[in-house]
Every structure is written in structure tokens, then in C-alpha cells.
Design a protein around this motif. Structure first.
Motif, PDB file in Angstrom:
ATOM      1  N   SER A  95       0.831  -1.209   0.000  1.00  0.00           N
ATOM      2  CA  SER A  95       0.000   0.000   0.000  1.00  0.00           C
ATOM      3  C   SER A  95       0.859   1.250   0.000  1.00  0.00           C
ATOM      4  O   SER A  95       1.893   1.298   0.649  1.00  0.00           O
TER       5      SER A  95
ATOM      6  N   LYS B 260       2.039   3.472   3.553  1.00  0.00           N
ATOM      7  CA  LYS B 260       2.193   2.682   4.777  1.00  0.00           C
ATOM      8  C   LYS B 260       3.608   2.132   4.871  1.00  0.00           C
ATOM      9  O   LYS B 260       4.219   1.802   3.864  1.00  0.00           O
TER      10      LYS B 260
ATOM     11  N   GLU C  81      -1.022  -5.325  10.509  1.00  0.00           N
ATOM     12  CA  GLU C  81      -2.049  -4.514   9.854  1.00  0.00           C
ATOM     13  C   GLU C  81      -2.796  -3.657  10.877  1.00  0.00           C
ATOM     14  O   GLU C  81      -3.087  -2.491  10.620  1.00  0.00           O
TER      15      GLU C  81
ATOM     16  N   GLY D 210      -1.290  -0.490  11.634  1.00  0.00           N
ATOM     17  CA  GLY D 210      -1.218   0.453  10.517  1.00  0.00           C
ATOM     18  C   GLY D 210      -0.041   0.221   9.585  1.00  0.00           C
ATOM     19  O   GLY D 210       0.345   1.108   8.827  1.00  0.00           O
TER      20      GLY D 210
ATOM     21  N   ASP E 202       2.152  -2.251   6.616  1.00  0.00           N
ATOM     22  CA  ASP E 202       1.891  -2.987   5.377  1.00  0.00           C
ATOM     23  C   ASP E 202       2.774  -4.240   5.350  1.00  0.00           C
ATOM     24  O   ASP E 202       3.910  -4.189   4.885  1.00  0.00           O
TER      25      ASP E 202
END
Length: 132
Positions: free
Chosen positions: A2, A5, A39, A42, A44
């Protein structure tokens, strides 16, 4: 991965073997729990496993589905997963969830001790060792 992240690479085989099934097999649930923990923080997570793990693990069908959907990344057969784990971590400035110290790679990747994130799985619960 992502955008925005922080990437964290998970040494899949190391994590799968941390707490074994009743039959002594590495556990897929270990990988899923560590991934979920990261996850929830927060981050990745990128799970990388060797090609042989799917033959040893306690849930072969589910790991194959996760590999096909690229939720778990499998290195090419006959290659060293450690190389790919360290290469991806190097490219992304990522930490690595592992209890492996990668001593053979310290010359090439001197950052390993600072970016290695040791962990334990006790009764199915993930404990990450993060120095504050």
C-alpha cells in the motif's frame, strides 16, 4: 504493498515454525496472526516464504490459495528465501519480523540488527519485541 504505509517484511518460514501444530508441523495461523497484528498497527506486511513451506505446513490448501492470490509471496523453487526477504527489506527500508539473525548476510546488509523485529507466539498470541 500500500502507498504511504510502512512496509514490514515477514520471514514466513521462521514465523510458521515458531509455534507448531500438535503434529509438529509449521502453522499457517502463525503467519496470519502476525500479518493481522501488523495490519492493526497500521503497517503494510509482506509475507515471504520458501517454495518448500507449502509441503510442510499444516494447511496446504489455504497456503496455496494465499500464494495464488499473492497475499503470501513464495520465492522461486531452489532459491534462498533469506536473500529475497533481505532484498525486499533493503529496497523498502523495511523492518523484518524474524528470529533469524542472518549472520551470513551482515556484511552485505549491516542494518539487519537495527531493523530485525524479534517476536514470540505464546498460546496463539503474537508478541513483538519493539524497543522504545
Amino acid at each position: 504493498m500500500s502507498k504511504g504505509k510502512e512496509v514490514v517484511v515477514i520471514d514466513g518460514a521462521n514465523v510458521a515454525y515458531e509455534e507448531r501444530s500438535a503434529g509438529g508441523k509449521p502453522k499457517l495461523s502463525n503467519l496470519l496472526k502476525v500479518r493481522r497484528e501488523l495490519e492493526e498497527r497500521g503497517l503494510d506486511p509482506v509475507v515471504i516464504v520458501d517454495a518448500s513451506l507449502k509441503y510442510d505446513i499444516d494447511d496446504q490448501q489455504q497456503i496455496e490459495a494465499l500464494i495464488r492470490s499473492q497475499q503470501i509471496r513464495q520465492v522461486p523453487a531452489g532459491t534462498d528465501a533469506d536473500y529475497f526477504i533481505l532484498q525486499v527489506a533493503d529496497q523498502h527500508g523495511a523492518r523484518i519480523v524474524t528470529n533469524d539473525q542472518y549472520k551470513d548476510y551482515l556484511g552485505r546488509y549491516p542494518w539487519i540488527p537495527e531493523r530485525r523485529l524479534p517476536y514470540m507466539i505464546i498460546k496463539g498470541e503474537v508478541h513483538l519485541y519493539e524497543e522504545s
